[in-house]
Design an enzyme around this catalytic site. Sequence first.
Site, PDB file in Angstrom:
ATOM      1  N   LYS A 137      -1.820   0.548  -1.785  1.00 59.44           N
ATOM      2  CA  LYS A 137      -1.639   2.226  -2.253  1.00 59.44           C
ATOM      3  C   LYS A 137      -1.022   1.552  -3.482  1.00 59.44           C
ATOM      4  O   LYS A 137      -0.797   0.453  -4.115  1.00 59.44           O
ATOM      5  CB  LYS A 137       0.327   1.648  -1.351  1.00 59.44           C
ATOM      6  CG  LYS A 137      -0.009   2.381   0.279  1.00 59.44           C
ATOM      7  CD  LYS A 137       0.325   3.930   0.633  1.00 59.44           C
ATOM      8  CE  LYS A 137       0.720   4.290   1.663  1.00 59.44           C
ATOM      9  NZ  LYS A 137       2.379   4.186   1.838  1.00 59.44           N
ATOM     10  N   HIS A 141       3.275   1.720  -7.866  1.00 59.15           N
ATOM     11  CA  HIS A 141       4.154   3.249  -9.266  1.00 59.15           C
ATOM     12  C   HIS A 141       4.845   2.827  -9.718  1.00 59.15           C
ATOM     13  O   HIS A 141       5.836   1.932  -9.293  1.00 59.15           O
ATOM     14  CB  HIS A 141       3.613   4.254  -8.420  1.00 59.15           C
ATOM     15  CG  HIS A 141       4.542   4.191  -7.677  1.00 59.15           C
ATOM     16  ND1 HIS A 141       5.789   4.458  -6.993  1.00 59.15           N
ATOM     17  CD2 HIS A 141       4.404   4.623  -6.076  1.00 59.15           C
ATOM     18  CE1 HIS A 141       6.444   4.597  -5.950  1.00 59.15           C
ATOM     19  NE2 HIS A 141       5.132   4.221  -4.820  1.00 59.15           N
ATOM     20  N   HIS A 159       7.948   1.124  -8.022  1.00 61.37           N
ATOM     21  CA  HIS A 159       7.660   0.024  -7.192  1.00 61.37           C
ATOM     22  C   HIS A 159       8.734  -0.447  -8.819  1.00 61.37           C
ATOM     23  O   HIS A 159       9.457  -1.953  -9.139  1.00 61.37           O
ATOM     24  CB  HIS A 159       7.289  -0.586  -7.356  1.00 61.37           C
ATOM     25  CG  HIS A 159       6.552   0.049  -6.402  1.00 61.37           C
ATOM     26  ND1 HIS A 159       5.266   0.660  -5.894  1.00 61.37           N
ATOM     27  CD2 HIS A 159       6.851  -0.503  -4.834  1.00 61.37           C
ATOM     28  CE1 HIS A 159       5.407   1.311  -4.783  1.00 61.37           C
ATOM     29  NE2 HIS A 159       5.847   0.452  -3.699  1.00 61.37           N
TER      30      HIS A 159
HETATM   31  N1  ARG Z   1       7.280  -2.160   1.865  1.00 59.06           N
HETATM   32  C1  ARG Z   1       8.541  -1.311   1.118  1.00 59.06           C
HETATM   33  C2  ARG Z   1       8.406  -0.547   0.921  1.00 59.06           C
HETATM   34  O1  ARG Z   1       7.612  -0.548  -0.426  1.00 59.06           O
HETATM   35  C3  ARG Z   1       9.965  -2.254   0.860  1.00 59.06           C
HETATM   36  C4  ARG Z   1       9.795  -3.561   1.234  1.00 59.06           C
HETATM   37  C5  ARG Z   1      11.888  -3.709   1.302  1.00 59.06           C
HETATM   38  N2  ARG Z   1      11.824  -4.850   1.956  1.00 59.06           N
HETATM   39  C6  ARG Z   1      12.185  -5.347   3.276  1.00 59.06           C
HETATM   40  N3  ARG Z   1      12.075  -6.137   3.795  1.00 59.06           N
HETATM   41  N4  ARG Z   1      11.846  -4.214   4.436  1.00 59.06           N
HETATM   42  O2  ARG Z   1       9.213   0.643   1.256  1.00 59.06           O
END
Ligand code: ARG
Length: 619
Positions: free
Chosen positions: A164, A167, A170
């Site tokens: 993905k 962007h 992030h």
């Molecule tokens: N990958 C997730 C996102 O982009 C965020 C992860 C956050 N960390 C976690 N330990 N859940 O939404």
Amino acid sequence: MRDYRREIADRIAGIDEIAEAGLTPDEVYALVETPPDETKGDYAFPCFRLAKTFRKAPQQISRELAEKLALSLAGASVPGNNDGGSVGEGAGADETAAADASEYPAAIDRVACEGAYVNFFIAREALSRDVVAAVCADPDAYGSSDIGAGRKVVVEFSSPNIAKPFHIGHIRSTVIGSSIEKIYRFLGYDTVRVNHLGDYGTQFGKMIVAYRRWGKKEDVEAEPIATLLSYYTKFHVEAEKNPSLEDEARETFAKLERGGAEETELWRWFREESLKEFGRVYKMLGVEFDSYAGESFYSDKMDRVIKELEAKGLLIESDGAQIVDLDEYGLGKALIRKSDGSTLYITRDIAAALYRKEQYDFYRNIYVVASQQNLHFAQWKKALELMGYGWSDDCVHIPFGLVSLEGGTMSTREGRVVFLEDVLKGAVEKTREIVIAKDVNTNDVDETARQVGIGAVIFNELHNNRIKDYVFSWDKVLNFDGETGPYVQYVHARAASVLRKAAATSHTADPGAASATSPAAFAAGVDSSFLTSDSAFALAKAIYGFPAAVMDAGEKYEPSVVTRHIVNVAQAFNRFYHDEQVLVDDADERAAKLALVFAAKQTIQTGLALLGVEAPEKM
Ligand code: ARG
């Protein structure tokens, strides 16, 4: 460095009536404030709280306290007229001030009462001297601490999803998290930087299905993420018309979870290509990680979670799926395992927490993740608590607000995104134009454009409280006036230039001797009587406040405290530089002022470094 607030609090607490009223020195310390208007004093003690105990008007109490304090400061008589005026003026300089008869000048210069407040004026010479000595003695360490010694803190941040786009949304977790980690490290904690990659989950089923239907290897290789994103977008469009695609995607993910060879190979390829793109962005931002253990890392650690939840009687059946019921805590139901056997995001997060505790035995386990995931983290934390893990209290979710685009919110599914890489490249490019147009002082236009352009984006991100939502706008990010990164960097470069000029025209007779412009020479002591003007003292005070700002930023997980503080230092520096001549002929005056310039430059540099922003020597 001397804690002036503490000294003032101790003075107040030392007055008989205060002690009799039952106020401890620590309570007094907590009450001492900083007046918003500097001309009213450097610290103030409000007397409202004492009115009840003393059965007197707060104004009267403040007047009486001020008188007593002036006496204790001076060990001398108090001028008669106390009506809102200052008492014991110049008392600090009085040789009879027995309590301060050390090698230091007195801490407090003068006490005054105004309304219900007792106002304190710090002895300027003392503070300026303290600050300069403290910074120069160990410049890079100024503002640091060892309160974290022997404590491990895991900071999880960035954590983008594979395949993905990386962007503009992030950037928040990446930049805020990276800064929090740097602040904790500076405070002496032993930190671990974790990127919990979103490299697992049902979306990979969709991605694989889409790729198989419409994908071309060459296209993916040429431009991996944008291409994969277009497939993903197409998947959702097509699935609207043909819902069986969703089933196919679920089935495909289940195969991936069971270790199907073809699925695994595609998944691994998507992951690799994505990591290349993330790596480019991290390099541009100067961000690093100690661990990339993301969601897939926990795929073989899920059974244990499920078994443990079962054994502890927390898992219940619901429509063939398994859930933890958190209704009684107002947290709904947490879905742990779907009816098709696949596990979920929260299951992986529980596994990750258990792993981190075992692996790192953390003092704190921090997650820098958007506030949209508040419910997820609340459920997860509750689940850990119900599992009997007392350390769930040491796990903290640090939320932050949304970024939206000027014309509406972002949506990966609809392909409405601004790629972070493009933002950073654009910032550098536009900065380059400005650097050339303004004929900025640099030997390397590209390097300066990079430092300033990237710095502008990061600084903009860390200027407001993290929890605030904001609208991303190119104009704002690249605005080079006002409270921006380029402004602070420019002030730093200006200070650097003053020091360079001073070194070039050094008054030291012996060129082999420690140059009169080196911090080592300053640390030996300067004549701080040259640093008592309003603007010099204001600058010294701003620098003095830096260590407390770093501490505060750490406690609140709020880098913007540091950002705003160094804006203050930069503004105070500009005022000082405007009001005063630094490179004067008198060697002592010159050394004192240069030492202050050095201290300001160092503080700005350290502050910027804590944000992840570079500080060019020339601009
Ligand atoms: N990958 C997730 C996102 O982009 C965020 C992860 C956050 N960390 C976690 N330990 N859940 O939404």
